[in-house]
Enzyme design. Structure first.
Site, mmCIF file in Angstrom:
data_model
loop_
_atom_site.group_PDB
_atom_site.id
_atom_site.type_symbol
_atom_site.label_atom_id
_atom_site.label_comp_id
_atom_site.label_asym_id
_atom_site.label_seq_id
_atom_site.Cartn_x
_atom_site.Cartn_y
_atom_site.Cartn_z
ATOM 1 N N GLY A 252 -7.588 -27.193 -39.207
ATOM 2 C CA GLY A 252 -6.556 -27.579 -40.162
ATOM 3 C C GLY A 252 -6.511 -29.092 -40.318
ATOM 4 O O GLY A 252 -7.324 -29.691 -41.027
ATOM 5 N N GLY A 253 -5.566 -29.721 -39.625
ATOM 6 C CA GLY A 253 -5.315 -31.160 -39.766
ATOM 7 C C GLY A 253 -6.568 -32.035 -39.763
ATOM 8 O O GLY A 253 -6.725 -32.910 -40.616
ATOM 9 N N GLU B 162 -6.865 -17.684 -33.626
ATOM 10 C CA GLU B 162 -5.975 -18.840 -33.747
ATOM 11 C C GLU B 162 -4.648 -18.551 -33.052
ATOM 12 O O GLU B 162 -3.750 -17.935 -33.656
ATOM 13 C CB GLU B 162 -5.705 -19.143 -35.223
ATOM 14 C CG GLU B 162 -6.929 -19.532 -36.009
ATOM 15 C CD GLU B 162 -6.578 -20.419 -37.190
ATOM 16 O OE1 GLU B 162 -7.149 -21.506 -37.284
ATOM 17 O OE2 GLU B 162 -5.720 -20.054 -37.998
ATOM 18 N N ASN C 177 -9.639 -25.755 -43.087
ATOM 19 C CA ASN C 177 -8.576 -25.087 -43.847
ATOM 20 C C ASN C 177 -7.594 -26.177 -44.246
ATOM 21 O O ASN C 177 -6.835 -26.664 -43.420
ATOM 22 C CB ASN C 177 -7.903 -24.026 -42.970
ATOM 23 C CG ASN C 177 -6.671 -23.425 -43.633
ATOM 24 O OD1 ASN C 177 -6.424 -23.634 -44.820
ATOM 25 N ND2 ASN C 177 -5.886 -22.673 -42.867
ATOM 26 N N TRP C 178 -7.660 -26.556 -45.512
ATOM 27 C CA TRP C 178 -6.807 -27.665 -45.959
ATOM 28 C C TRP C 178 -5.345 -27.263 -46.101
ATOM 29 O O TRP C 178 -4.485 -28.115 -46.325
ATOM 30 C CB TRP C 178 -7.320 -28.197 -47.312
ATOM 31 C CG TRP C 178 -8.555 -29.046 -47.201
ATOM 32 C CD1 TRP C 178 -9.180 -29.442 -46.055
ATOM 33 C CD2 TRP C 178 -9.291 -29.623 -48.287
ATOM 34 N NE1 TRP C 178 -10.266 -30.222 -46.357
ATOM 35 C CE2 TRP C 178 -10.363 -30.359 -47.719
ATOM 36 C CE3 TRP C 178 -9.156 -29.593 -49.674
ATOM 37 C CZ2 TRP C 178 -11.288 -31.054 -48.501
ATOM 38 C CZ3 TRP C 178 -10.079 -30.277 -50.453
ATOM 39 C CH2 TRP C 178 -11.132 -31.006 -49.874
ATOM 40 N N LYS C 179 -5.070 -25.967 -46.070
ATOM 41 C CA LYS C 179 -3.700 -25.464 -46.280
ATOM 42 C C LYS C 179 -3.159 -26.014 -47.603
ATOM 43 O O LYS C 179 -3.945 -26.199 -48.534
ATOM 44 C CB LYS C 179 -2.822 -25.802 -45.069
ATOM 45 C CG LYS C 179 -3.470 -25.311 -43.768
ATOM 46 C CD LYS C 179 -2.569 -25.337 -42.572
ATOM 47 C CE LYS C 179 -3.337 -24.807 -41.353
ATOM 48 N NZ LYS C 179 -2.525 -24.766 -40.142
ATOM 49 N N SER D 197 -5.486 -26.895 -33.421
ATOM 50 C CA SER D 197 -5.605 -28.275 -32.942
ATOM 51 C C SER D 197 -7.006 -28.629 -32.453
ATOM 52 O O SER D 197 -7.159 -29.372 -31.492
ATOM 53 C CB SER D 197 -4.568 -28.562 -31.859
ATOM 54 O OG SER D 197 -3.260 -28.402 -32.381
ATOM 55 N N GLY E 94 -1.356 -26.705 -35.374
ATOM 56 C CA GLY E 94 -0.611 -27.874 -35.823
ATOM 57 C C GLY E 94 0.303 -28.449 -34.758
ATOM 58 O O GLY E 94 1.189 -29.254 -35.038
ATOM 59 N N GLU F 295 0.058 -18.157 -40.918
ATOM 60 C CA GLU F 295 1.119 -18.678 -41.797
ATOM 61 C C GLU F 295 1.416 -17.692 -42.916
ATOM 62 O O GLU F 295 2.556 -17.573 -43.361
ATOM 63 C CB GLU F 295 0.709 -20.054 -42.342
ATOM 64 C CG GLU F 295 0.790 -21.114 -41.253
ATOM 65 C CD GLU F 295 -0.180 -22.273 -41.414
ATOM 66 O OE1 GLU F 295 -0.767 -22.443 -42.491
ATOM 67 O OE2 GLU F 295 -0.359 -23.009 -40.416
ATOM 68 N N HIS G 51 -4.215 -15.383 -42.432
ATOM 69 C CA HIS G 51 -3.819 -16.542 -41.612
ATOM 70 C C HIS G 51 -2.406 -16.311 -41.077
ATOM 71 O O HIS G 51 -1.570 -15.708 -41.775
ATOM 72 C CB HIS G 51 -3.881 -17.820 -42.457
ATOM 73 C CG HIS G 51 -3.764 -19.053 -41.617
ATOM 74 N ND1 HIS G 51 -2.550 -19.517 -41.159
ATOM 75 C CD2 HIS G 51 -4.702 -19.896 -41.111
ATOM 76 C CE1 HIS G 51 -2.759 -20.603 -40.419
ATOM 77 N NE2 HIS G 51 -4.045 -20.843 -40.371
HETATM 78 P P1 13P Z 1 -4.644 -27.216 -36.971
HETATM 79 O O1 13P Z 1 -6.105 -27.533 -36.738
HETATM 80 O O2 13P Z 1 -3.951 -28.211 -37.837
HETATM 81 O O3 13P Z 1 -3.946 -26.926 -35.683
HETATM 82 O O4 13P Z 1 -4.610 -25.847 -37.817
HETATM 83 C C1 13P Z 1 -5.340 -24.774 -37.377
HETATM 84 C C2 13P Z 1 -5.321 -23.738 -38.437
HETATM 85 O O5 13P Z 1 -4.307 -23.094 -38.674
HETATM 86 C C3 13P Z 1 -6.555 -23.532 -39.207
HETATM 87 O O6 13P Z 1 -6.476 -22.377 -39.975
#
Ligand code: 13P
Length: 250
Positions: free
Chosen positions: A233-234, A166, A9-11, A212, A172, A96, A94
């Site tokens: 994500g990251g 999640e 997930n590149w956000k 993470s 993050g 967020e 998600h």
């Molecule tokens: P991180 O891997 O950066 O913690 O993000 C997780 C996430 O929200 C994937 O959707």
């Protein structure tokens, strides 16, 4: 046997040129992967990503969609639009989006139905806050979110829904749930699905862990009994790190 799904997930990251170069680098690294490899990219990268991923085993997803097919919803993108350009997956609900864009369980449910109406595979996120975990409410929160998200779906649709557990406090944050805690949460979600839709459906649903996940902890998490993949994500922003998660078992 559930086939693992490892999704990035590149956000709100990556310009088209960065997307093209990342996918070009990643493709040869993951071509022997045993799992499904997915990248959920910003809308503005979708078309470039789809073209670059053509002929590879990398599937492309979006990070959100509207539940209506078309109309006066300025700034929104529908499932029909995503399908029309060849998108296969879509992240829905998600944390967020729930937190910053006021998405409710009801909207999440409508979006999942719209995703299926357009033959998109939904990756549906559920997860608790730190406060909810510390007050012992985590399992109630995530099983409730799951139940509301799946409300009114057919058994076949539930089977084809990917759930991503999640925990919000692990996103993050560099802080990961222990593999036991993550597995237990995924198990609770599966038990809830079994209670409503039957064991046969529950045994086939893919439940990912996200928060993470990185090369250093991916293997341990992904080898747990009820964790069927990751939403990353990251660590999905660079081919070198994402590749290590995808190839965790090599
Ligand atoms: P991180 O891997 O950066 O913690 O993000 C997780 C996430 O929200 C994937 O959707």
């Amino acid at each position: 046997m559930r086939r693992k799904v490892i999704a990035g997930n590149w956000k709100m990251n990556m310009l088209p040129n960065e997307a093209i170069s990342m996918i070009t680098n990643l493709a040869p690294m993951v071509k022997e992967a045993d799992c499904e490899v997915v990248l959920c990219v910003p809308y503005t990268d979708l078309f470039y990503s789809l073209l670059t991923a053509q002929g590879t085993n990398i599937k492309i997803g979006a990070q959100n969609m509207h539940f209506e097919e078309k109309g006066a919803y300025t700034g929104e993108v529908s499932g029909k639009m995503l399908k029309a350009i060849g998108v296969e997956y879509v992240i829905i609900g998600h944390s967020e989006r729930r937190q910053y864009f006021a998405e409710t369980d009801e909207m999440v449910n409508k979006k999942i139905k719209a995703a299926f109406a357009n033959e998109l595979k939904p990756i549906v996120c559920v997860g608790e806050t730190l406060e909810e975990r510390e007050s012992g409410k985590a399992f109630d929160i995530i099983t409730n979110q799951t139940q509301k998200a799946l409300d009114g779906l057919t058994n076949e649709q539930v089977t084809n829904t990917i759930i991503a557990y999640e925990p919000i406090w692990a996103i993050g944050a560099g802080k990961t749930a222990t593999s036991q805690d993550a597995n237990e949460a995924c198990k609770k979600i599966r038990e809830k699905i079994a209670e409503i839709y039957g064991q046969n459906v529950a045994d086939r649903v893919i439940i990912q862990y996200g928060g993470s996940m990185k090369p250093e902890n991916a293997k341990e998490l992904l080898e747990m009994t009820d964790i069927d993949g990751g939403l990353i994500g990251g660590a999905s922003l660079k081919a070198e790190t994402f590749e290590k998660i995808v190839n965790y078992n090599k």
